[in-house]
Each structure stands twice: as C-alpha cells, then as structure tokens.
Design an enzyme around this catalytic site. Structure first.
Site, PDB file in Angstrom:
ATOM      1  N   ASN A   7       0.431   0.670   6.352  1.00 11.32           N
ATOM      2  CA  ASN A   7       0.892  -0.275   5.688  1.00 11.32           C
ATOM      3  C   ASN A   7       1.754  -1.631   6.358  1.00 11.32           C
ATOM      4  O   ASN A   7       1.950  -1.023   7.272  1.00 11.32           O
ATOM      5  CB  ASN A   7       2.805  -0.023   5.060  1.00 11.32           C
ATOM      6  CG  ASN A   7       1.420   1.103   3.947  1.00 11.32           C
ATOM      7  OD1 ASN A   7       0.248   1.382   3.788  1.00 11.32           O
ATOM      8  ND2 ASN A   7       2.965   1.630   2.879  1.00 11.32           N
ATOM      9  N   GLY A   8       1.186  -2.827   6.326  1.00  6.78           N
ATOM     10  CA  GLY A   8       1.680  -3.994   6.748  1.00  6.78           C
ATOM     11  C   GLY A   8       0.347  -5.304   7.138  1.00  6.78           C
ATOM     12  O   GLY A   8      -0.427  -4.545   6.717  1.00  6.78           O
ATOM     13  N   LYS A  25       5.912 -12.510 -17.944  1.00 10.58           N
ATOM     14  CA  LYS A  25       5.455 -11.315 -17.820  1.00 10.58           C
ATOM     15  C   LYS A  25       3.694 -11.497 -18.849  1.00 10.58           C
ATOM     16  O   LYS A  25       3.423 -10.802 -18.789  1.00 10.58           O
ATOM     17  CB  LYS A  25       6.665 -11.015 -18.995  1.00 10.58           C
ATOM     18  CG  LYS A  25       6.670  -9.167 -18.603  1.00 10.58           C
ATOM     19  CD  LYS A  25       7.637  -8.968 -17.539  1.00 10.58           C
ATOM     20  CE  LYS A  25       7.746  -9.324 -16.459  1.00 10.58           C
ATOM     21  NZ  LYS A  25       8.199  -9.189 -15.576  1.00 10.58           N
ATOM     22  N   CYS A  83       0.915  -1.157  -0.129  1.00 13.26           N
ATOM     23  CA  CYS A  83       0.184   0.073   0.529  1.00 13.26           C
ATOM     24  C   CYS A  83       1.120   1.139   0.270  1.00 13.26           C
ATOM     25  O   CYS A  83       1.983   1.174   0.193  1.00 13.26           O
ATOM     26  CB  CYS A  83      -0.700  -0.061   1.364  1.00 13.26           C
ATOM     27  SG  CYS A  83      -1.678  -1.635   1.361  1.00 13.26           S
ATOM     28  N   GLU A 132       1.041 -11.677 -16.171  1.00 18.67           N
ATOM     29  CA  GLU A 132       0.533 -10.996 -15.435  1.00 18.67           C
ATOM     30  C   GLU A 132       0.038  -9.966 -16.038  1.00 18.67           C
ATOM     31  O   GLU A 132      -0.752  -9.311 -14.945  1.00 18.67           O
ATOM     32  CB  GLU A 132       1.305 -10.629 -14.617  1.00 18.67           C
ATOM     33  CG  GLU A 132       2.102 -10.014 -14.805  1.00 18.67           C
ATOM     34  CD  GLU A 132       3.930  -9.857 -13.650  1.00 18.67           C
ATOM     35  OE1 GLU A 132       4.031  -9.601 -12.760  1.00 18.67           O
ATOM     36  OE2 GLU A 132       5.295  -9.747 -14.048  1.00 18.67           O
ATOM     37  N   LYS A 148       2.846  -3.817  -6.368  1.00 23.37           N
ATOM     38  CA  LYS A 148       5.048  -3.280  -6.945  1.00 23.37           C
ATOM     39  C   LYS A 148       5.219  -4.471  -5.999  1.00 23.37           C
ATOM     40  O   LYS A 148       6.306  -4.942  -6.123  1.00 23.37           O
ATOM     41  CB  LYS A 148       4.729  -2.172  -7.319  1.00 23.37           C
ATOM     42  CG  LYS A 148       6.622  -1.492  -7.482  1.00 23.37           C
ATOM     43  CD  LYS A 148       6.661  -2.307  -9.168  1.00 23.37           C
ATOM     44  CE  LYS A 148       7.916  -2.339  -9.700  1.00 23.37           C
ATOM     45  NZ  LYS A 148       8.003  -3.192 -10.841  1.00 23.37           N
ATOM     46  N   TRP A 179      -3.883  -2.215  -0.737  1.00 23.02           N
ATOM     47  CA  TRP A 179      -4.359  -3.200  -1.320  1.00 23.02           C
ATOM     48  C   TRP A 179      -4.562  -3.999  -0.583  1.00 23.02           C
ATOM     49  O   TRP A 179      -4.064  -4.871   0.332  1.00 23.02           O
ATOM     50  CB  TRP A 179      -2.475  -3.497  -2.267  1.00 23.02           C
ATOM     51  CG  TRP A 179      -2.564  -4.921  -2.669  1.00 23.02           C
ATOM     52  CD1 TRP A 179      -2.734  -4.875  -4.557  1.00 23.02           C
ATOM     53  CD2 TRP A 179      -1.691  -6.098  -2.662  1.00 23.02           C
ATOM     54  NE1 TRP A 179      -2.751  -6.249  -4.897  1.00 23.02           N
ATOM     55  CE2 TRP A 179      -1.782  -7.199  -3.672  1.00 23.02           C
ATOM     56  CE3 TRP A 179      -1.645  -6.716  -0.985  1.00 23.02           C
ATOM     57  CZ2 TRP A 179      -1.333  -8.418  -3.734  1.00 23.02           C
ATOM     58  CZ3 TRP A 179      -1.476  -8.164  -1.283  1.00 23.02           C
ATOM     59  CH2 TRP A 179      -1.585  -8.953  -2.006  1.00 23.02           C
ATOM     60  N   GLU A 237      10.437 -16.152 -17.516  1.00 23.56           N
ATOM     61  CA  GLU A 237      10.366 -15.310 -16.807  1.00 23.56           C
ATOM     62  C   GLU A 237       9.290 -14.403 -18.166  1.00 23.56           C
ATOM     63  O   GLU A 237       8.653 -13.864 -17.705  1.00 23.56           O
ATOM     64  CB  GLU A 237      11.049 -14.259 -16.708  1.00 23.56           C
ATOM     65  CG  GLU A 237      11.733 -12.813 -16.747  1.00 23.56           C
ATOM     66  CD  GLU A 237      10.478 -11.907 -16.326  1.00 23.56           C
ATOM     67  OE1 GLU A 237      10.607 -12.920 -15.389  1.00 23.56           O
ATOM     68  OE2 GLU A 237      10.297 -11.224 -16.326  1.00 23.56           O
ATOM     69  N   HIS A 273       7.567 -35.336 -22.378  1.00 25.83           N
ATOM     70  CA  HIS A 273       7.116 -35.899 -20.930  1.00 25.83           C
ATOM     71  C   HIS A 273       5.350 -35.932 -20.137  1.00 25.83           C
ATOM     72  O   HIS A 273       5.785 -36.380 -19.820  1.00 25.83           O
ATOM     73  CB  HIS A 273       8.601 -36.083 -20.100  1.00 25.83           C
ATOM     74  CG  HIS A 273       9.664 -36.362 -20.287  1.00 25.83           C
ATOM     75  ND1 HIS A 273       9.934 -37.414 -20.574  1.00 25.83           N
ATOM     76  CD2 HIS A 273      10.693 -35.849 -20.280  1.00 25.83           C
ATOM     77  CE1 HIS A 273      11.362 -37.961 -20.980  1.00 25.83           C
ATOM     78  NE2 HIS A 273      11.694 -36.884 -20.963  1.00 25.83           N
ATOM     79  N   ARG A 307       2.217   0.902  -6.243  1.00 26.35           N
ATOM     80  CA  ARG A 307       2.274   0.232  -5.004  1.00 26.35           C
ATOM     81  C   ARG A 307       1.241  -0.519  -4.450  1.00 26.35           C
ATOM     82  O   ARG A 307       1.074  -2.161  -3.778  1.00 26.35           O
ATOM     83  CB  ARG A 307       2.243   0.412  -3.520  1.00 26.35           C
ATOM     84  CG  ARG A 307       3.978   1.213  -4.118  1.00 26.35           C
ATOM     85  CD  ARG A 307       4.287   2.213  -2.914  1.00 26.35           C
ATOM     86  NE  ARG A 307       4.928   1.320  -1.644  1.00 26.35           N
ATOM     87  CZ  ARG A 307       6.084   1.362  -1.528  1.00 26.35           C
ATOM     88  NH1 ARG A 307       7.147   1.831  -2.290  1.00 26.35           N
ATOM     89  NH2 ARG A 307       6.386   0.284  -0.538  1.00 26.35           N
TER      90      ARG A 307
HETATM   91  C1  F6R Z   1       7.191  -9.685 -11.923  1.00 24.16           C
HETATM   92  C2  F6R Z   1       7.426  -8.693 -10.621  1.00 24.16           C
HETATM   93  C3  F6R Z   1       7.079  -9.282  -9.392  1.00 24.16           C
HETATM   94  C4  F6R Z   1       8.275  -8.870  -7.922  1.00 24.16           C
HETATM   95  C5  F6R Z   1       8.539 -10.028  -7.245  1.00 24.16           C
HETATM   96  C6  F6R Z   1      10.049  -9.363  -6.559  1.00 24.16           C
HETATM   97  O1  F6R Z   1       6.702  -8.974 -13.223  1.00 24.16           O
HETATM   98  O2  F6R Z   1       7.200  -7.593 -10.632  1.00 24.16           O
HETATM   99  O3  F6R Z   1       7.276 -11.510  -9.496  1.00 24.16           O
HETATM  100  O4  F6R Z   1       9.399  -9.599  -9.594  1.00 24.16           O
HETATM  101  O5  F6R Z   1       7.113  -8.991  -6.714  1.00 24.16           O
HETATM  102  O6  F6R Z   1       9.471  -8.260  -6.269  1.00 24.16           O
HETATM  103  P1  F6R Z   1      11.311  -7.398  -6.010  1.00 24.16           P
HETATM  104  O7  F6R Z   1      12.714  -7.984  -6.935  1.00 24.16           O
HETATM  105  O8  F6R Z   1      10.503  -6.036  -5.848  1.00 24.16           O
HETATM  106  O9  F6R Z   1      11.295  -7.877  -4.156  1.00 24.16           O
END
Ligand code: F6R
Length: 608
Positions: A100-101, A487, A2, A490, A603, A74, A483, A506, A27
C-alpha cells in the site's frame, strides 16, 4: 486505500486471506490477489481484476499453503487489471510482495533493475520492490536484511508484506506512512493494514510505527528499525466489537451506520458533559484553561466530509467561544506554505486517522512549531499519534466508504470543544446549560429523524433520475448543504452542487428549472425569512423544492418538506444533515448503485 492481509501458522492460509480481504474491500476494490507458500516450496499465486468474490471464485481447491499474503487494490500506478493486481513476484518467482502506498522513485529504480535483467510484468510501482528484494536475497542473507536493504533505496510511502518461497517460516512486514498491524494468535500470527481483518481471529494487536519492520513467525514476532535495531512493542487489545464489521440485518453498511448514530453520538458524549459547570470535559486535549485562553484563532484541517464537518465545527467555535475559526481542506493547506501562528490552535479532523493529505498537513504545522489537536475516530492511528492531543470520536468502526456516523460524531466533538472553549471565555452558564441539554437530547432526536427513512425513500425514488440537484443553505445551513451534495454525488453519482442560499441570485439561479430540483435547508432560526424569500425565487423560476427544516413552509414555496426536531440553533445543522444522508442512500439504492463501495473511491486515502 488498498488492503493487506497476511497469515502464518499451522492452518491453511487461504480461507483467512480471502475472508480478511473481503473485510478490507471497503478500502479499495478494483482488483485482488493472494500468494501462499509452505513446506513443499514454491509460490502459488492468484490475482484478478474485480472484487474479492471474483478472486475467491478463481482460487482452486488445491490452492493451499501455511504462509500467505493477500491484497485488495485501489489503482494508483496502472489501470485495474490481472497483471497490475498484487501480489507481485520477482522473475525467479521466489519473492512475493503486497504494497500500500506509493514508491516515488519507481521509474528510476525500474530502469536500473531492467538494465540488470529484471523483466517487468506490470505497470505498478510495487513490482519494483519484488525485484529489489530478490536482488538482495543472496545465500546467507536473511529475508529481513534483504527487505531492509531494498527499502533503503526506496523513496515514498509503504505498508508491505513479503513472502519468500525459500523461507516459508516467516513473513516480513514494514510500515512507512501506510499502516500495518500485527495480530497475535495461538501458535499463529496475522498481519493486516487494518484491524477489521483481524478481529474475528484475535484482539491482541501491535501497531507498527513508521520506519519499523517486523519478522512474523507462527510463534511470535520481532520488530526492528530500518537500521536493524530491535524495538520492543507491547500488544494492545482491540475493543471494537466484531459485529461492527457485519451489516447486522441491514441491507448495507451505510444504512446500518446511519442507524447507529443515536448510539455513536451517545458514545462521543459519554463522560464528557459537566452539568454543574455547564461545560465539557475533554481529558485528551493536553491544554489547560490558561493555555486555551491564549488561543486567538482556530484553524481546522481535514479532507472531504471531514473538511465539511470542520466547517460546522468552525461555526460552533465562533458562535460559542467567539474565537475566529476557519476550516480549510488539508489537501490544499499542505501545499501553500502556510503561515503558522503561535496563538492559533490547529485541529486535524479524520475518521480513519490515516488520510495522507491530513497527516502531511499536521506534519507541516508541527515542523513549523504549531500546536495540533486531532479529532479522530481510529485510536492509535497515524494522525492521532502525530497530534499533541485531541478528542477521540468513539463512533465505532465505519465500514461503508461514505462517512455518516463519523461525520456526525465529529460535529458533536466540535460542539464539546466549542462549549469547553466558550465556558473558558465568555459563554454564560445559562448558555452553557442550554447547549448541554441540547447535546443530551440529540440521540433521541436523531432516532426521530431515522423513523422517516421510508418516507424519504419515496422522495428519493421520485427525484433519483434528475439531471442534477442543487443544495442550498445559509450560514449554519451551508456546510449542511455541502455535505448533503457530497453524499448524494459520491454514492448515487447524481451531479449535485452546493451553494450558499444567499449566492443563488449572483449566478446559479440561471440553472434553476424543473429539471434541477433544489434541497433547501430552512431551519427555524433568525434567517428563516431570508431563506423563505430564496424559496420564492426558486419557485418563481419553476424550480422544484424539497425543504428541510422545522416547520412546513407555505405550499407555494416547497413541493416537499422533511421536518426534523428543533435543537438549539447552533446544533440544528447536526439534525438537518441526517435526512440528507437518508436521501443520498435511498437515491443510490433506487439507481442500483454499489452503495458501500462507490466507483473510483476508497475508504482511507493514504496516497497524495
Ligand atoms: C465522504 C468521505 C470522504 C472522507 C475523506 C477524509 O463521505 O468519506 O470525503 O471524509 O476522504 O477521510 P478521513 O476522515 O478518514 O480523513
């Protein structure tokens, strides 16, 4: 996850709060709210389910006050709703809190407070804090002492900002596991959970430590510990550019950040390549060559894309330094009572430096006496501070929820670490030179890939409405596939599966049909023939194939092909990943998704 903002000064707080929240929205973004107070007393409160823009529309012109707090949420406790949005008030509407938390003993505290007459209006854990603080602010008790007393009863993590209608001359903030940064202005002060909310107003900031509180007044601040001992904190200067928080003419932050990669990779490399000894200099490792020689194993810890970048990093370390290396989700590692070995180097990867699972994994390693390096983007973040040394990415702020430039810079940082390690071990000068020149060539090669954005947009539009997509790669290509799938799912919400190409036969080959296209990584390396055979197997089952590699496969093996410039085999994954970022981006745009703020995500994930 948040976002928190706070203002105190001579001006009206509301415009800053709303603008700050808009900057923090990446965030968390399911509801938002603001509360202000001033000399006229009383708290004005507005909070709504939805985005910051919805909040701004709901705030009337007369909503003014010189002291204010705001929040973008969030959801963790309770669904997104007006009632569950922050700030939360006590029953007398004297105290307002944003948080937050997670308060772990919220249920127990709620029951006690309710028994004492508190009436709860939300399902959140945060509301408990408002009632607890209110229960402690009696005549003659300072707000900061009431906050300290309340926090003394709380188990969990928090970054909070507290407003008291009877003391509009101050805001009290506190940090434990969730960041709070103070911004120092001219006769005005700011606070936020992230510097991005502050950089338009001031570059002078103070990051609170865990267990620290601050009383913030218009003319300054005082920091202190939970047991009321004053602490002395020197402000630091933020060097990130204000422009980083604007889309700069791009349609989305994500596209901007994808296009920033030549520059961000240059910054990650800057000053770190040593051509004379064909190695890398990494000043922040805090480990000399002798200590590094004693390392027998490397364990990399991160979450999500950071974990996949760690998988690429592990391969680089094994290949260049011939030291066994492995990447594991930090979120799993921390819960499985891991064996910590003295001759293992642990490396924590995090863009934000605030991911709670990664932080907890670092703390677990350190508690057991292990040594941890951080590969982190955010300078001074919790994970960076917890580590024994590390490598900063210098990728610049990443605003879009999905990681792109930080991912690439993480892999570049691992290439530097692997080169450094390798040259301490048995990597020859010639091989060292080969890697140094390949690293130097990366920014221009990334530019070349980015030039294909339009062509990739065409492909993405053609495939965006597929029921799902398969991503496959062998060995070095497998983390790229993972990856790429991450991407796509998400930001476009298209189901995507990643498999090692070798595993297809397999089991997952049963899924192949014209409805499930496959993105196949086919670099021109020692495994090319094996990969081409796999393409043949897919085509024989009427599967459609988008091949990503260095030369066009025979027409019968691929329906489409995206070519990237050739690097050294160890670094090819970096370049193979870039078109997959563009593919995901353009698919999300074609489907009309909220690219920078995909549903259900945030984020930085500062909760368990
Ligand atoms: C995917 C993405 C997340 C972050 C993960 C870790 O695009 O952004 O999977 O990679 O939440 O976040 P950080 O790197 O900030 O620890």
């Amino acid at each position: 996850m948040c976002g928190i903002v706070a203002y105190i000064g001579p001006k009206d707080a509301t415009p800053f709060l709303l603008e700050g929240l808009a900057r923090l929205e990446y965030r968390g973004y399911d509801s938002a709210g603001v509360a202000v107070t001033g000399r006229s007393g009383g708290i004005k409160l507005r909070k709504v389910k939805g985005r910051v823009a919805d909040l701004a529309a709901a705030v009337p012109a007369r909503f003014k006050g010189t002291t204010g707090i705001g929040h973008t949420r969030w959801a963790t406790h309770g669904v997104p709703s007006d009632a569950n949005a922050h700030p939360h008030l006590d029953n007398a509407e004297r105290i307002a809190v944003v948080h937050n938390g997670i308060i772990e003993n919220a249920d127990e505290l709620r029951a006690k407070l309710a028994a004492d007459g508190a009436v709860f209006r939300s399902e959140t854990d945060t509301e408990v804090l408002a009632h607890l603080i209110a229960a402690n602010v009696a005549e003659g008790v300072e707000l900061e002492d009431a906050v300290r007393a309340a926090l003394g009863r709380v188990v969990g993590t928090y970054g909070i900002a507290v407003l008291d209608a009877e003391r509009p001359d101050r805001i009290v903030v506190a940090r434990n596991g969730s960041p709070i940064v103070l911004g120092i202005g001219e006769k005005e002060m700011f606070a936020a959970s992230d510097v991005s909310a502050l950089v338009r107003y001031t570059r002078q900031v103070v990051h609170l430590e865990d267990g620290e509180l601050a009383t913030v007044r218009a003319d300054g601040f005082r920091t202190f510990t939970e047991d009321a001992r004053t602490t002395h904190r020197q402000p630091s200067t933020v060097d990130w550019e204000v422009d980083s928080y604007d889309t700069g003419g791009f349609e989305h932050f994500l596209l901007k950040e994808i296009h920033e990669q030549p520059g961000s990779v240059e910054r990650t490399l800057s000053g770190r390549l040593d051509e004379r000894f064909a190695t890398a200099h990494l000043g922040g490792l805090n480990l000399d060559a002798r200590e590094l020689r004693e390392i027998r194993r490397v364990k990399i810890l991160g979450c999500g894309s950071a974990y996949y970048a760690g998988e690429m990093g592990a391969q680089l370390i094994e290949e260049l330094a011939r030291i066994p290396a492995h990447s594991e989700p930090a979120s799993e590692f921390r819960y499985r009572n891991p064996v910590i070995e003295a001759d293992t180097l642990y490396v924590a990867v995090s863009q934000s430096g605030e991911t709670y699972d990664t932080l907890a994994a670092v703390q677990e390693v350190k508690r057991k006496g292990g040594r941890v390096l951080g590969v982190v983007n955010t300078v001074g973040s919790a994970i960076a501070r917890e580590c024994d040394g590390g490598i900063y990415l210098h990728a610049g702020p990443e605003v879009s929820v999905a990681s792109t430039k930080a991912f690439t810079s993480t892999v570049v940082a691992f290439a530097l670490l692997a080169l450094h390690f390798g040259r301490i071990h048995d990597l020859s000068p010639a091989d060292g030179r080969r890697i140094v020149s390949a690293l130097k060539a990366l920014p221009d090669q990334i530019r070349e890939v980015l030039e294909q954005s339009e062509a990739i947009a065409g492909l993405a539009a053609e495939y965006a409405d597929s029921a799902g997509m398969m991503f496959i790669g062998r060995v070095r290509g497998y983390p790229v596939a993972r990856e790429g799938a991450q991407k796509l799912k998400e930001i476009s919400y298209v189901h995507a599966e990643a498999y090692p190409a070798s595993e297809l036969k397999h089991g997952p080959l049963a899924l192949i049909s014209p409805e499930l296209p496959t993105v196949a990584l086919v670099p021109d390396d020692e495994l090319l023939d094996k990969n081409l055979t796999t393409l043949g197997e897919i085509k024989a089952r009427s599967g459609r194939v988008i091949a990503v590699g260095h030369r066009r496969p025979e027409e019968k093996l691929a329906d489409h092909c995206i070519l990237v410039p050739k690097s050294e085999p160890e670094l090819d994954p970096l370049l193979l990943n870039i078109p997959l970022q563009l593919l995901a981006y353009h698919a999300a745009v074609a489907l009309g998704r909220d690219v920078d703020k995909p549903r259900n995500l945030a984020k930085s994930v500062t909760v368990e």
